[in-house]
Enzyme design. Sequence first.
Site, short mmCIF file in Angstrom:
data_model
loop_
_atom_site.label_atom_id
_atom_site.label_comp_id
_atom_site.label_asym_id
_atom_site.label_seq_id
_atom_site.Cartn_x
_atom_site.Cartn_y
_atom_site.Cartn_z
N CYS A 38 1.17 6.94 2.27
CA CYS A 38 0.73 5.57 2.49
C CYS A 38 0.55 4.81 1.18
CB CYS A 38 -0.62 5.55 3.22
SG CYS A 38 -0.69 6.49 4.74
N CYS A 42 -3.58 0.85 2.72
CA CYS A 42 -3.33 1.14 4.14
C CYS A 42 -4.60 0.92 4.97
CB CYS A 42 -2.85 2.58 4.30
SG CYS A 42 -2.39 3.00 6.01
N CYS A 69 4.37 6.16 6.33
CA CYS A 69 3.43 5.66 7.33
C CYS A 69 4.01 4.43 8.02
CB CYS A 69 2.11 5.31 6.64
SG CYS A 69 0.93 4.42 7.66
N CYS A 72 1.41 0.98 7.14
CA CYS A 72 1.42 0.24 5.87
C CYS A 72 2.82 0.11 5.26
CB CYS A 72 0.47 0.87 4.87
SG CYS A 72 0.92 2.55 4.35
#
Length: 353
Positions: A38, A42, A69, A72
Amino acid sequence: MAPLPDLDAARWDALLARDPAPTCGPFLYAVTSQGVYCRPGCPARAPLRRHVRFYADAPAAEAAGFRACKRCDPRGDRAALHAAAIRAACDLIEASETIPSLATLADRAGYARHHFLRLFREITGVTPRSYAESVRARRLQAALAAGERVAEAVAGAGYGSESRVYEAPGRVLGMTPGAARRGGQGEVIRTATATSALGPLMVGATESGVCFIGFAEDAAALEGDLRRRFPQARVEPAPAALAATIRQVVEFLEEPRAALALPLDLRGTAFQRRVWEALVAIPFGETRTYSQMAEAIGAPRAVRAVARACAQNHVSLAVPCHRVVGKDGDLTGYRWGVPRKRALLAKERAAKA
């Protein structure tokens, strides 16, 4: 010699703070319990420290077996798709004779209207309507500058009637269409000059307020800057009338002690004015990054547009664009030179201490 700071500790602090532009530099973090990596900003719930690994970039995280992810978007794939859709919408607005409806733009982009509106504002910093209005104003200004009659220019730019332009000239052009066509002809710009701690200084003012503050160049160059903005205006020296104003500016440059508060004549687009207002709101003695400025005006993705608006500020010091720095603290550019920007910031920090 003092020990170097623990980089992972700084990254962990940035992760917990959800800082999208950490001072320790860009990085990504991976969560071993979930198999994803991430951005530090995030919105997902913070993981346990023992499950976190830090990486310099996406290829390094993926080489370690982690996937991006979906919340994000650390690879930027979704952001690139969004940006392309908004670029296409802007192109459609630019090519249209009339302002396209929000429904038309959203349908062409393939998004629900509320989602499209949010994306458009995040990426451009304005609503589709405001963007379209700026396109019309730009067409009008270009036609007037080319010498077209006001009525023809207004119609060609897509306005239904001249009254739509005259009822709020400040929002459309910053002046009446007639004044724009004449390049400021009929307006009087009073000027005053002085020697300051950072070189020659010039202030220009209309009846409405200060419209120009420049320094660090000779008087001819400073007046040239002013005349390029108002090519047909009558520029006349008025040292007595502007004595108090220029004294304020000189004193600020010598020993800044508070924000430089002057009556201003700001002429720009709605977006530029939002940025300039946010610049004025930066506390004395502090700085902000371009990304923080974009966040402050509610347009977190419009960092480049914010930078352009800062560069188009004609009233330096009163609208303190020198207080905006790069995300790594770099002073970046400044119309009057980076050394002078450094000197201004140093004086403000010293005065606040």
